[in-house]
Motif scaffolding. Sequence first.
Motif: not given
Length: 621
Positions: A259-269
């Motif tokens: 969850n911590a890593i996903v939070a810093v990934l660009p939301p556009d995939g």
Amino acid sequence: MEDIEDLVVENGGAPPGFRLPLNAVGLKPKRNKNKPNLNNSMLPLIAPSIPGTQTIYLKTFGCSHNQSDSEYMAGQLSAFGYALSDNPAEADLWLINTCTVKSPSQSAMDTLIKKCRSAKMALVVAGCVPQGSRDLKELEGVSVVGVQQIDRVVEVVEETLKGHEVRLLNRKALPALDIPKVRKNQLVEILPINVGCLGSCTYCKTKHARGHLGSYTVDSLVGRVKSVIADGVKEIWLSSEDTGAYGRDIGVNLPTLLNAIVAVLPPDGSIMLRIGMTNPPFILEHLKEIANVLRNPCVYSFLHVPVQSGSDTVLTAMNREYTINEFRIVINTLTDLVPGIQFATDIICGFPGETDEDFAQTVSLIQEYKFPQVHISQFYPRPGTPAARMKKVPSAVVKKRSRELTSVFEAFTPYNGMEGRVERIWITEIATDGIHLVGHTKGYVQVLVIGPESMLGTSAIVKITSVRRWSIFGEVIETPNQSKEEIASSKKICSQKLCYSCSNADEACACSREAVPGSCGPESRGQIIVEESSVPINDKSEYPTGRILIGWLLRRRQNHVHKRMENGIAAGFKKKQERSQRSMREWGVIDRALLGGMLVTTLTIVTLLVLLVYWTPSSKS
């Protein structure tokens, strides 16, 4: 020697931690007999004697964690000035990063070490083999660097090139994540989240090398993710000996990290995350949280969950710490909660004590789930493991079971139904044929497409045009940065490139959509590449149709180029001979008529001469 500092002190040098200049060790640099002998004043100018000017050949065996270690070692060596080469013949030192999971990997390492010694080349061995088997005879007199000492590889290489044997195997704190790194694929970051594991499988040697579980902190991993995103990475693979066990030694768990890593990934995939191999016991209590992460648009819906056997009896002998029912719970729950999820698994055939009934249960499990990826291994006893002392199944039986399970697996058609579907794929590499680009769907199904290299690192909307057992091909419909006109133009250029590649002008053009008998066809396979190394299963009976048929011929020509060079003279002579014989066989009508005319003329002249000789005397009388 256990440490470089010890070696330097023994030579009368500086205290621990102080790096000495080159001449402090007191060794004379090796002279090349083919070069003129120079006086000592010129020695500092000779490149081979200066640390950081030599060429290193780096060979990696094993899993993605090993690959990451090699990339870190390559990064440090490159930062210090060393050149890296894929050609062992042009290197000054060989660095072999080893794997101890299977006997074939270690045998390959042994062969490489023998070649290196025969070539009298400087050698450093890294990885799990020296760390887990320090007293191997093959490692006598060889410099080694342990799995937790990769951040000191420059020192080991430097001293080895001076003629010293160095051994760095003591365990210490985990290597930093921010040391220099040279990625094999610039678009993919392999991120180790922990080392070692909590299991104690009776057949496994890895824990001997990697040790007990040691996890990086959530903050350090998130910081690394931010850093590699800034570097232009488009795909992040989380790697470890057991991803599911992450954090249990530091009071956190895998869902917290994810969850911590996903939070810093660009939301556009635009940047995707792939979760690494995880054993069943450590994700059972987090299945809903992990399913929620796998549904995220930035995370591949793919998981590698090794089962190893379909029999509880064998799993107990392996000390795998779960039952087949628990494995089913993992697969069934995630299948229900994550649409389109794909799984990979591992099987060991012929584990000591495995009966025909045990093996039948394994076959039944694989038939039930029809996994698109099954890594099938024959049992190899690893020295020092409990399984090595168990009563073995006869080798012939092990091989038979392996072949039988392989046949069962090959009969699956896991990608049926995909043809005609529209999918988003993320493109990260060029295929081995040099023509196609390799992308993956959300479920990490590999799709081959034709397009310009500028599409690397982007995502695209594709229509699946061809599905075979090992290969899936798609046609690009839309990309974020290209208009429909640009896509059509690039397709036309690539199609022309394929047509021009055919060397025989009489062949039908490979750009046609239908297969042409005798045309070139690729051997590309759409297998998912996961963490464990495996041998792909050939399926040469099915060649995809259409514009990509030329790829197979190109690869065949590349594979035979060295053989042609070695036998060039003999082949050339034979070719001339065959050409001469063929030309004799292929005379046309005109050639035959000319020859016949020459023969008739010759006979006529001879006849006239004979008549002239006999006619002249008679006329005189």
